[in-house]
Structures are given as structure tokens and as C-alpha cells.
Motif scaffolding. Structure first.
Motif, PDB file in Angstrom:
ATOM      1  N   MET A 162       0.847  -1.186   0.000  1.00 24.78           N
ATOM      2  CA  MET A 162       0.000   0.000   0.000  1.00 24.78           C
ATOM      3  C   MET A 162       0.887   1.242   0.000  1.00 24.78           C
ATOM      4  O   MET A 162       1.806   1.355   0.795  1.00 24.78           O
ATOM      5  CB  MET A 162      -0.906  -0.015   1.252  1.00 24.78           C
ATOM      6  CG  MET A 162      -1.911   1.107   1.264  1.00 24.78           C
ATOM      7  SD  MET A 162      -3.001   1.062   2.701  1.00 24.78           S
ATOM      8  CE  MET A 162      -4.177  -0.138   2.148  1.00 24.78           C
ATOM      9  N   SER A 200       0.534   7.431   0.351  1.00 22.21           N
ATOM     10  CA  SER A 200      -0.573   8.380   0.197  1.00 22.21           C
ATOM     11  C   SER A 200      -1.938   7.745   0.456  1.00 22.21           C
ATOM     12  O   SER A 200      -2.915   8.450   0.661  1.00 22.21           O
ATOM     13  CB  SER A 200      -0.545   8.988  -1.208  1.00 22.21           C
ATOM     14  OG  SER A 200      -0.688   7.969  -2.180  1.00 22.21           O
ATOM     15  N   GLN A 201      -2.014   6.415   0.474  1.00 22.57           N
ATOM     16  CA  GLN A 201      -3.274   5.728   0.719  1.00 22.57           C
ATOM     17  C   GLN A 201      -3.468   5.385   2.198  1.00 22.57           C
ATOM     18  O   GLN A 201      -4.455   4.768   2.555  1.00 22.57           O
ATOM     19  CB  GLN A 201      -3.346   4.437  -0.102  1.00 22.57           C
ATOM     20  CG  GLN A 201      -3.337   4.680  -1.593  1.00 22.57           C
ATOM     21  CD  GLN A 201      -3.278   3.382  -2.366  1.00 22.57           C
ATOM     22  OE1 GLN A 201      -2.563   2.453  -1.995  1.00 22.57           O
ATOM     23  NE2 GLN A 201      -4.033   3.310  -3.449  1.00 22.57           N
ATOM     24  N   GLN A 202      -2.526   5.748   3.029  1.00 18.00           N
ATOM     25  CA  GLN A 202      -2.606   5.428   4.451  1.00 18.00           C
ATOM     26  C   GLN A 202      -2.856   6.690   5.262  1.00 18.00           C
ATOM     27  O   GLN A 202      -2.543   7.784   4.831  1.00 18.00           O
ATOM     28  CB  GLN A 202      -1.302   4.782   4.917  1.00 18.00           C
ATOM     29  CG  GLN A 202      -0.973   3.522   4.169  1.00 18.00           C
ATOM     30  CD  GLN A 202       0.272   2.875   4.687  1.00 18.00           C
ATOM     31  OE1 GLN A 202       0.441   2.716   5.884  1.00 18.00           O
ATOM     32  NE2 GLN A 202       1.156   2.519   3.787  1.00 18.00           N
TER      33      GLN A 202
END
Length: 83
Positions: A1, A4-6
Motif C-alpha cells: 500500500m 498516500s493511501q494510508q
């Protein structure tokens, strides 16, 4: 992942630590090796000690603002939890 998606949550904790402040980073879904490497970079940048506990990173002292800035530069969106 991708970073930026966390969503990294940064909070200050004093419970069960003899009154000492510890800044805790939660919510990072990265492998253990990357977590340890990230902690090492943050400790060197802030000049403080720290450890990895389960999936959280803990750094000694109140470094919330500096940590949020450093994590955002690395691409992790951050959120402050607590005061």
C-alpha cells in the motif's frame, strides 16, 4: 500500500509511563522492516529514542508537530489525535 493511501495518526501518551511523554504513531500499514527503517530515520531527525510496539511507532517526548511535518514530507497524510 502506497504512503498516500494510508492515514497516520499522531498522538501523545502518558499512561503507564511514570509521567513521561511518548509520541505514538498509529495506522501505518507497512512491513516490519520498513517500520523499523522509518523509526530509525525519525529518531535521527529528532535526536530522540524510540521503539516499535506491535504496529505502532513510539518516540520519547512530545514531537507531534515535527513528526507530522516529517511524515507528510515522506508522503503519509497525518492526523492529530487528542489535544
Amino acid at each position: 500500500m502506497r504512503p498516500s493511501q494510508q492515514k497516520a495518526t499522531v498522538r501523545l501518551d502518558r499512561k503507564g509511563r511514570g509521567g513521561k511523554s511518548v509520541t505514538v504513531i498509529e495506522g501505518l500499514q507497512i512491513p516490519q522492516k520498513e517500520r523499523e527503517a522509518l523509526l530509525k530515520r525519525l529518531k535521527a531527525k529528532l535526536g530522540t529514542g524510540g521503539t516499535v510496539k506491535d504496529t505502532c511507532l513510539e518516540l520519547q517526548g512530545d514531537h507531534r508537530d515535527a513528526l507530522m511535518e516529517a511524515l507528510e514530507k515522506l508522503g503519509y497524510p497525518t492526523k492529530r489525535s487528542g489535544g
